[in-house]
Design a protein around this motif. Structure first.
Motif, PDB file in Angstrom:
ATOM      1  N   TYR A   1       0.857  -1.187   0.000  1.00 37.98           N
ATOM      2  CA  TYR A   1       0.000   0.000   0.000  1.00 37.98           C
ATOM      3  C   TYR A   1       0.888   1.231   0.000  1.00 37.98           C
ATOM      4  O   TYR A   1       1.937   1.243   0.623  1.00 37.98           O
ATOM      5  CB  TYR A   1      -0.885   0.053   1.248  1.00 37.98           C
TER       6      TYR A   1
ATOM      7  N   VAL B   1       0.897   4.883   1.205  1.00 40.92           N
ATOM      8  CA  VAL B   1       0.172   5.847   2.038  1.00 40.92           C
ATOM      9  C   VAL B   1       1.014   7.104   2.174  1.00 40.92           C
ATOM     10  O   VAL B   1       2.038   7.101   2.853  1.00 40.92           O
ATOM     11  CB  VAL B   1      -0.134   5.258   3.437  1.00 40.92           C
TER      12      VAL B   1
ATOM     13  N   ALA C   1       1.896  -4.980   3.238  1.00 34.42           N
ATOM     14  CA  ALA C   1       0.904  -5.722   4.018  1.00 34.42           C
ATOM     15  C   ALA C   1       1.072  -7.223   3.834  1.00 34.42           C
ATOM     16  O   ALA C   1       0.856  -7.993   4.762  1.00 34.42           O
ATOM     17  CB  ALA C   1      -0.504  -5.297   3.620  1.00 34.42           C
TER      18      ALA C   1
ATOM     19  N   GLY D   1      -3.024  -5.746  12.033  1.00 35.49           N
ATOM     20  CA  GLY D   1      -2.043  -5.196  11.109  1.00 35.49           C
ATOM     21  C   GLY D   1      -1.137  -6.247  10.507  1.00 35.49           C
ATOM     22  O   GLY D   1      -0.218  -5.925   9.756  1.00 35.49           O
ATOM     23  N   SER D   2      -1.384  -7.518  10.813  1.00 36.92           N
ATOM     24  CA  SER D   2      -0.512  -8.572  10.289  1.00 36.92           C
ATOM     25  C   SER D   2      -0.859  -8.936   8.843  1.00 36.92           C
ATOM     26  O   SER D   2      -0.133  -9.702   8.213  1.00 36.92           O
ATOM     27  CB  SER D   2      -0.580  -9.809  11.188  1.00 36.92           C
ATOM     28  N   GLY D   3      -1.941  -8.425   8.325  1.00 36.86           N
ATOM     29  CA  GLY D   3      -2.261  -8.610   6.912  1.00 36.86           C
ATOM     30  C   GLY D   3      -3.398  -9.588   6.643  1.00 36.86           C
ATOM     31  O   GLY D   3      -3.609  -9.982   5.493  1.00 36.86           O
ATOM     32  N   LYS D   4      -4.165  -9.932   7.687  1.00 37.47           N
ATOM     33  CA  LYS D   4      -5.240 -10.917   7.519  1.00 37.47           C
ATOM     34  C   LYS D   4      -6.313 -10.422   6.548  1.00 37.47           C
ATOM     35  O   LYS D   4      -6.690 -11.121   5.600  1.00 37.47           O
ATOM     36  CB  LYS D   4      -5.895 -11.230   8.877  1.00 37.47           C
ATOM     37  N   THR D   5      -6.788  -9.216   6.800  1.00 35.46           N
ATOM     38  CA  THR D   5      -7.849  -8.670   5.953  1.00 35.46           C
ATOM     39  C   THR D   5      -7.369  -8.549   4.509  1.00 35.46           C
ATOM     40  O   THR D   5      -8.082  -8.907   3.568  1.00 35.46           O
ATOM     41  CB  THR D   5      -8.297  -7.290   6.479  1.00 35.46           C
ATOM     42  N   THR D   6      -6.141  -8.081   4.374  1.00 35.98           N
ATOM     43  CA  THR D   6      -5.592  -7.920   3.037  1.00 35.98           C
ATOM     44  C   THR D   6      -5.533  -9.263   2.312  1.00 35.98           C
ATOM     45  O   THR D   6      -5.956  -9.380   1.159  1.00 35.98           O
ATOM     46  CB  THR D   6      -4.189  -7.297   3.112  1.00 35.98           C
TER      47      THR D   6
ATOM     48  N   ARG E   1     -10.821   1.436   4.082  1.00 36.64           N
ATOM     49  CA  ARG E   1      -9.990   2.430   4.731  1.00 36.64           C
ATOM     50  C   ARG E   1     -10.831   3.450   5.492  1.00 36.64           C
ATOM     51  O   ARG E   1     -10.499   3.831   6.598  1.00 36.64           O
ATOM     52  CB  ARG E   1      -9.162   3.143   3.653  1.00 36.64           C
TER      53      ARG E   1
ATOM     54  N   TRP F   1     -11.788   2.699   9.036  1.00 41.44           N
ATOM     55  CA  TRP F   1     -10.836   2.963  10.113  1.00 41.44           C
ATOM     56  C   TRP F   1     -10.760   4.440  10.442  1.00 41.44           C
ATOM     57  O   TRP F   1     -10.504   4.806  11.555  1.00 41.44           O
ATOM     58  CB  TRP F   1      -9.436   2.478   9.693  1.00 41.44           C
TER      59      TRP F   1
HETATM   60  N1  ADP Z   1      -6.319   0.406   2.031  1.00 41.19           N
HETATM   61  C1  ADP Z   1      -5.159   0.489   2.693  1.00 41.19           C
HETATM   62  N2  ADP Z   1      -4.343   1.525   2.464  1.00 41.19           N
HETATM   63  C2  ADP Z   1      -3.184   1.619   3.116  1.00 41.19           C
HETATM   64  N3  ADP Z   1      -2.743   0.751   4.004  1.00 41.19           N
HETATM   65  C3  ADP Z   1      -3.515  -0.316   4.288  1.00 41.19           C
HETATM   66  C4  ADP Z   1      -4.765  -0.498   3.643  1.00 41.19           C
HETATM   67  N4  ADP Z   1      -5.292  -1.645   4.119  1.00 41.19           N
HETATM   68  C5  ADP Z   1      -4.403  -2.152   5.011  1.00 41.19           C
HETATM   69  N5  ADP Z   1      -3.364  -1.344   5.112  1.00 41.19           N
HETATM   70  C6  ADP Z   1      -2.174  -1.606   5.949  1.00 41.19           C
HETATM   71  O1  ADP Z   1      -1.704  -2.904   5.676  1.00 41.19           O
HETATM   72  C7  ADP Z   1      -1.362  -3.554   6.856  1.00 41.19           C
HETATM   73  C8  ADP Z   1      -2.183  -4.831   7.017  1.00 41.19           C
HETATM   74  O2  ADP Z   1      -3.513  -4.487   7.259  1.00 41.19           O
HETATM   75  P1  ADP Z   1      -4.694  -5.551   7.390  1.00 41.19           P
HETATM   76  O3  ADP Z   1      -4.618  -6.446   6.211  1.00 41.19           O
HETATM   77  O4  ADP Z   1      -5.950  -4.818   7.563  1.00 41.19           O
HETATM   78  O5  ADP Z   1      -4.322  -6.317   8.692  1.00 41.19           O
HETATM   79  P2  ADP Z   1      -5.271  -7.065   9.748  1.00 41.19           P
HETATM   80  O6  ADP Z   1      -6.554  -7.326   9.062  1.00 41.19           O
HETATM   81  O7  ADP Z   1      -4.511  -8.287  10.068  1.00 41.19           O
HETATM   82  O8  ADP Z   1      -5.404  -6.151  10.886  1.00 41.19           O
HETATM   83  C9  ADP Z   1      -1.575  -2.579   7.985  1.00 41.19           C
HETATM   84  O9  ADP Z   1      -0.349  -1.961   8.288  1.00 41.19           O
HETATM   85  C10 ADP Z   1      -2.537  -1.575   7.419  1.00 41.19           C
HETATM   86  O10 ADP Z   1      -2.303  -0.314   7.969  1.00 41.19           O
END
Ligand code: ADP
Ligand code: MG
Lengths: 244, 471
Positions: free
Chosen positions: A14, A16, A23, A44-49, B466, B469
């Motif tokens: 990502y 930012v 991620a 923040g470990s990247g699960k959602t991603t 995003r 959050w």
């Molecule tokens: N749309 C986005 N834009 C920028 N950074 C992102 C975005 N989505 C996730 N991140 C970053 O990627 C990393 C992994 O996020 P995420 O996959 O949401 O982790 P989890 O679901 O495990 O908490 C985090 O550091 C988060 O800040």
């Protein structure tokens, strides 16, 4: 032969404000059909991603996602929409119900976007939605609006919505977040049912340990990678948790 | 559930914002609708007057001639043929010269067009002589109230004003003294006491009853009544008669002289309706304006007569007069309306521009508030195009509703504008205005949405997480 779901060298960066956030750092993963996978790991470990990359929501920077051998990120917008619509049932917290639609219409909604003509048969669709809601013990609330439902009831409606198009995979990102323990157990039981009776492949992200009891596979994530060499996943999660 | 139905539900979800958007469209549509209705009706009214009055030339004393005040001159540029000029006059003796110049100019104009060049074997076009009618305007006390009394040569007048009709009474017969010959009429006087007298020393009738000059010696004493038959006839404008409740045969007193109502005119929606008409000869005696008239109307007797040429020639060749062509007056009115129209149009267009801009802002704002929902819709399988359709449908419905609202409001405003601007046109409404209003409403609504809708339908789903959050 490839697995049902397979990722190869998945990377996601990502950007930012000029800064790079990595991620996913090259995830290789295989998930068998009918599995019940729970992803755990720190925030923040990247699960959602990872999960949204598998579901066709987030395009990976590098690597491939193969579903039944097909690279989903080679599809165009229309094909990918169709894939999401037919193959995947989503349960994400940010994908809340539409407040102006009643429960029934919320459940039926994915069918609106189906290009398949059989999905436009509104009567069949309605009775299917009602039978799903009945299975979820929500028959009484068919005509209620989201604002009239409790948190647990809203999750049930979201589950019904995820199931309406008969997808093979259910992706759920913290489906029991913000629920009390009892309601959480109820929802988890429903997921078990879905896995058993409907033979769906379940991929769930959760912080909650309650899921561990029911999951077939547990995958722990850390800093954009999968924690592989792990004897006891629970310990891995507990690592860093404040112990007395 | 269909996409259209979903769009409708979505629309109802933000009633306040959508009401704001709709009302600015309603205002824009209403402004434009009322404006086009009024200007269309006004133009039609002008065309109608021209169609009705024909191509008439009006000859009046020129501005420089004595006795006319500035205020009265201002009244010149009115469309109707009935405008009043008070206090300045043309000598009757100038009429033959005016007519001679007029005929000459018309003929020359035709020749210029090649119409009057004699070709052997082909009969020449015969131009009928133009007809003319003089008027003498004077303010007078009629039954104790000040009214414009107009002296007319009745038969000439209603020939030039062929659209005149009587609701009651009748026109004088061709042989009536009161109208035929001004020479005959000139034998009598009206005293300051209102009494009528005849100059017996100079005039008389012969054995057959015909009037002759006294020098002929064979003069008999002239009985007053038969000679002056009809001298005290009055014809009333329709509106005037109605307001005073006057009927045929009623008496009315102008200054101190008594007149009898012989006819009441049908209303023509012009100044004609408010006047009292008496024979020219009587008017000249009564107001001591012997040999003078206030204006002369000339009715062209050929279609496509080069009246414009005649006007130019008259103004050039005959001193003391101003000739105005009906079409020119109409043109002035057209110019006025089109200027007004352009001005108001500019106002409306800037209103619309500002409106669209504010709609754009509201829409963008509310769409960004919908980002999570858009993410959800995409996740459950809405394609870019399907999402785009939701937005478009929403705004199509909004624009349609606003278009209908604007049309209804615009109809009302058309009537208000018409009376406010004192246009006095009959408001004419056709379905074309409705279609235009609907189209405008929809276009305004869509123009504001297309860009944000396009941007949002291309939004990445990840980006929609995003906002969760951040909020
Ligand atoms: N749309 C986005 N834009 C920028 N950074 C992102 C975005 N989505 C996730 N991140 C970053 O990627 C990393 C992994 O996020 P995420 O996959 O949401 O982790 P989890 O679901 O495990 O908490 C985090 O550091 C988060 O800040
Ligand atoms: Mg997460």
């Amino acid at each position: 032969m490839s697995e049902f779901i397979e990722t190869k060298g998945l990377k996601k960066i990502y950007h930012v404000g000029g800064q790079k956030v990595e991620a996913l750092k090259g995830v290789d993963l295989e998930i068998a059909k009918g599995d019940f996978v729970v992803f755990m790991g720190h925030s923040g470990s990247g699960k959602t991603t990872l999960v949204s990359t598998i579901g066709g929501l987030t395009r990976p920077t590098e690597g491939t996602v193969l579903i039944e051998g097909n690279d989903i990120w080679k599809l165009n917008d229309k094909q990918l929409s169709h894939f999401r619509n037919r193959k995947i049932g989503f349960m994400f917290q940010s994908f809340s119900l539409l407040p102006t639609l009643n429960v029934l219409n919320n459940v039926v909604m994915p069918a609106i976007f189906s290009t398949n003509s059989e999905r436009k048969d509104t009567e069949a669709l309605k009775s299917k939605a009602i039978s799903l809601l009945t299975d979820l013990d929500m028959k009484r609330k068919v005509n209620s609006f989201p604002s009239e439902l409790s948190g647990g009831e809203q999750r049930r409606v979201a589950i019904a919505r995820a199931l309406i198009n008969d997808p093979e995979i259910i992706l759920a990102d913290e489906p029991t977040g913000e629920l009390d323990i009892r309601t959480e157990r109820e929802v988890i039981d429903i997921f078990c049912q879905i896995n058993k009776t409907y033979q769906k492949t379940l991929i769930v992200v959760s912080h909650s340990l309650t899921w561990l009891e029911k999951a077939k596979t547990i995958i722990v994530m850390k800093d954009g990678l999968i924690f592989k060499d792990l004897a006891d996943p629970v310990e891995a999660i507990m690592e860093g948790v404040c112990k007395s | 559930m269909k996409i259209m139905k979903l769009a409708m539900f979505e629309l109802l979800r933000r009633p306040k914002k959508n009401l704001v958007i709709a009302s600015s469209i309603v205002i824009a549509v209403a402004l434009l609708t009322s404006l086009s209705i009024v200007s269309n009706s006004a133009n039609l009214a002008i065309m109608e007057i021209i169609a009705k009055t024909g191509h008439t030339l009006t000859v009046r004393p020129s501005a420089s001639s004595a006795g006319s005040s500035g205020e009265e001159q201002k009244q010149e540029y009115k469309l109707t043929t009935s405008e009043v000029v008070l206090g300045s006059y043309i000598p009757e003796a100038a009429v033959p010269e005016i007519m001679k110049n007029y005929e000459k100019a018309i003929k020359a104009g035709w020749e210029k067009k090649g119409g009057l060049v004699s070709t052997p074997g082909i009969p020449d076009i015969v131009l009928e002589p133009a007809t003319w009618a003089p008027r003498l305007f004077e303010k007078a006390e009629v039954d104790g109230q000040e009214v414009i009394v107009t002296g007319i040569e009745i038969r000439k007048e209603y020939f030039v004003r062929f659209w005149w009709n009587l609701t009651s009474g009748d026109w004088p017969a061709e042989t009536d003294v009161r109208d035929v010959n001004t020479n005959i009429a000139s034998i009598f006087t009206i005293g300051s006491d209102g009494k009528v007298g005849i100059d017996k020393a100079e005039y008389g009738v012969d054995s057959s009853g015909k009037l002759i000059a006294a020098q002929d010696k064979k003069v008999k004493a002239a009985p007053l009544k038969p000679i002056l038959k009809g001298w005290d006839d009055a014809y009333l404008g329709g509106a005037y008669a109605k307001s005073k409740g006057l009927k045929l045969g009623d008496k009315l007193t102008i200054n101190k002289t008594e007149f009898t109502v012989r006819g009441i005119l049908e209303e023509t929606n012009s100044a004609d309706d408010y006047m009292v008409y008496i024979p020219m000869s009587t008017a000249q005696r009564l107001f001591h304006k012997e040999g003078l008239v206030s204006m002369v109307s000339v009715r062209a007797m050929c279609p496509n007569c080069p009246v414009g040429d005649a006007m130019v020639e008259l103004n050039k060749n005959v001193t003391g007069i101003t000739a105005v062509s009906q079409l020119d007056v109409a043109g002035v009115q057209f110019d006025f309306f089109s200027m007004l129209y352009k001005f108001l149009l500019a106002v409306v267009i800037s209103t619309i521009a500002v409106g669209i801009f504010s709609i754009f802002n509201i829409v963008t704002g509310s769409l960004y508030a919908r980002i999570r929902e858009i993410g959800m819709l995409k996740a459950i399988g809405a394609s870019r195009f399907q999402l785009f359709r939701i937005f478009i449908y929403e705004h199509f419905i909004l624009g349609l509703a606003a278009g209908i609202g604007g049309y209804v409001l615009g109809l009302g405003m058309a009537y208000v504008l018409n009376s406010l601007l004192d246009i006095g046109a009959v408001i004419l409404i056709t379905t074309a205005f409705l279609w235009r209003a609907l189209a405008l409403g929809i276009v305004c609504s869509l123009v504001a949405i297309i860009y944000p809708a396009y941007k949002l339908s291309k939004l990445k789903i990840t980006e929609t997480f995003r906002t969760q959050w951040e909020s």
